[in-house]
Design a protein around this motif. Structure first.
Motif, short mmCIF file in Angstrom:
data_model
loop_
_atom_site.label_atom_id
_atom_site.label_comp_id
_atom_site.label_asym_id
_atom_site.label_seq_id
_atom_site.Cartn_x
_atom_site.Cartn_y
_atom_site.Cartn_z
N ALA A 158 63.20 -38.12 -20.27
CA ALA A 158 62.70 -39.49 -20.43
C ALA A 158 62.27 -39.76 -21.86
N ILE A 159 61.55 -38.83 -22.46
CA ILE A 159 61.09 -39.03 -23.84
C ILE A 159 62.28 -39.16 -24.78
N LYS A 160 63.28 -38.32 -24.62
CA LYS A 160 64.45 -38.39 -25.49
C LYS A 160 65.20 -39.71 -25.29
N ALA A 161 65.36 -40.13 -24.04
CA ALA A 161 66.08 -41.38 -23.76
C ALA A 161 65.32 -42.58 -24.30
N ALA A 162 64.01 -42.60 -24.14
CA ALA A 162 63.20 -43.72 -24.64
C ALA A 162 63.18 -43.74 -26.17
N HIS A 163 63.14 -42.56 -26.76
CA HIS A 163 63.16 -42.47 -28.23
C HIS A 163 64.47 -43.01 -28.79
N GLU A 164 65.57 -42.69 -28.13
CA GLU A 164 66.88 -43.19 -28.57
C GLU A 164 66.96 -44.71 -28.47
N LYS A 165 66.27 -45.30 -27.50
CA LYS A 165 66.26 -46.76 -27.34
C LYS A 165 65.27 -47.44 -28.27
N ALA A 182 57.21 -29.38 -28.75
CA ALA A 182 58.42 -29.64 -29.54
C ALA A 182 58.86 -31.10 -29.43
N LEU A 183 58.35 -31.81 -28.43
CA LEU A 183 58.70 -33.22 -28.24
C LEU A 183 57.77 -34.16 -29.00
N GLN A 220 49.13 -33.23 -36.92
CA GLN A 220 49.84 -32.12 -37.58
C GLN A 220 50.98 -31.61 -36.71
N ASP A 221 50.79 -31.67 -35.40
CA ASP A 221 51.82 -31.20 -34.47
C ASP A 221 52.96 -32.19 -34.30
N GLY A 222 52.80 -33.42 -34.86
CA GLY A 222 53.94 -34.33 -34.87
C GLY A 222 53.78 -35.68 -34.25
N VAL A 223 52.71 -35.93 -33.46
CA VAL A 223 52.57 -37.25 -32.84
C VAL A 223 52.20 -38.29 -33.88
N ARG A 224 52.55 -39.55 -33.64
CA ARG A 224 52.26 -40.62 -34.60
C ARG A 224 50.82 -41.11 -34.49
N HIS A 225 50.32 -41.26 -33.27
CA HIS A 225 48.95 -41.70 -33.04
C HIS A 225 48.32 -40.77 -32.00
N ALA A 226 47.20 -40.17 -32.35
CA ALA A 226 46.47 -39.32 -31.42
C ALA A 226 45.21 -40.05 -30.97
N ILE A 227 45.06 -40.20 -29.67
CA ILE A 227 43.90 -40.91 -29.11
C ILE A 227 43.18 -39.94 -28.18
N ILE A 228 42.00 -39.50 -28.59
CA ILE A 228 41.23 -38.53 -27.81
C ILE A 228 40.17 -39.28 -27.01
#
Length: 324
Positions: A158-165, A182-183, A220-228
């Motif tokens: 799902a993540i890969k398909a949504a990212h492609e769109k 890794a995602l 640092q691990d790659g996400v664009r926005h981290a919300i804790i």
């Protein structure tokens, strides 16, 4: 008032459950038998709750999920049908039991949940294409909200398909043991609570400073926005440009069930409405605040008017944090 949305929808992929909820006056574990009251049978599960809240706030929502071919599926899907949520991509698995959770809510409102995933985990490798088709059919500008209460390989598809769109992706990393870091480079927003943040980063969000530490590690691990999501009901949100602390406001805590799902659903709506980063965070915190003030998850979810009242109180308290 609702802001103008894009033509996109909210795609909610994850768990759909039948919830069995009670109130208890004793602490769980104090005695062999705990007396309960206020029994309710409800629709629940992360994907269901996200879609329900989004629909209540006026956003079109579609669920991608699995339920069993049993009577529990009627309970799990009943409230969603009443909200006219798109259930075309919810499949009944032959011979499977619908996921269910047993929820015990003590006097302080901090629930205890026993979850049996059942049909939520009944995805096959051959279901890859069904997920891709559901995402491919969604209009431009849509938002995918996904949790890990389903098999990890489906989340990855799902993540890969949504990212492609080019869709925005909101990841609820629950349970964190299933999360594939890794995602993360494809994830736009990740929304762990304090314990999930600890599982992912080693830092438990017991304070804004600890929340900041966890958020920066996730960046640092790659996400664009981290919300804790902090234990006090506020949150820390960070991206490459800014770190914000959204403190809580005082509300009467009746039941915390579904508050995190309300947070994710409201965040997705705010993304559709193209709100600023600060407003997204405040909108999500307002939704989780409202959700804890009544019993049950979906029955407690706020109308937009109540959410906007809390939003105004919360947005006035936002503070910038320094990276170091």
């Amino acid at each position: 008032m609702a802001k103008e949305m894009t033509q996109g929808i909210i795609l909610s992929l994850g768990s759909v459950n039948a919830d069995f909820q009670v109130r208890v006056d004793q602490k769980i574990g104090e005695t062999t038998t705990v007396l309960a009251r206020d029994f309710r049978r409800l629709s629940g599960g992360k994907a269901a709750n996200v879609a329900y809240l989004a629909s209540k706030l006026g956003a079109p929502a579609s669920i991608i999920a699995r339920v069993g071919d049993d009577d529990l599926s009627l309970q799990a899907l009943g409230a969603l049908k009443e909200m006219a949520i798109d259930l075309r991509h919810v499949e009944k698995v032959q011979g499977a039991t619908t996921g269910f959770s047993m929820i015990m809510v003590p006097a302080d409102g901090k629930k205890n949940i026993m979850l049996s995933t059942n049909a939520n985990d009944a995805w096959e490798e051959s279901d890859h294409q069904k997920v891709r088709v559901a995402i491919a059919e969604a209009p431009e500008g849509s938002v995918l909200v996904v949790d890990y209460e389903i098999p990890a390989f489906i989340v990855e598809v799902a993540i890969k398909a949504a990212h492609e769109k080019g869709f925005s992706i909101v990841l609820d990393p629950s349970p964190p043991v299933r999360v594939n870091k890794a995602l993360f480079f494809m994830v736009d927003y990740i929304v762990p609570d304090a314990s999930e943040a600890e599982g992912l980063t080693g830092s438990r969000a017991t304070s804004a400073e600890e929340g900041k530490k966890a958020a920066l590690k996730l960046l640092q691990d790659g996400v664009r926005h981290a919300i804790i999501k902090l234990e006090d009901g506020g949150c820390v949100i960070a991206n490459a440009e800014i770190i914000l602390h959204v403190p809580p406001v005082e509300v009467e805590v009746v039941d915390t069930t579904g508050a995190g799902d309300a947070f994710a659903g409201a965040l997705a709506v705010a993304i559709l409405e193209k709100r600023t980063l600060k407003d997204m965070a405040c909108f999500a915190v307002a939704a989780s605040h409202a959700a804890v003030t009544a019993y049950g998850s979906q029955p407690a979810y706020p109308a937009r008017e109540r959410l906007e009242e809390l939003f105004d109180q919360i947005s006035a308290k936002v503070k910038k944090l320094h990276a170091k």
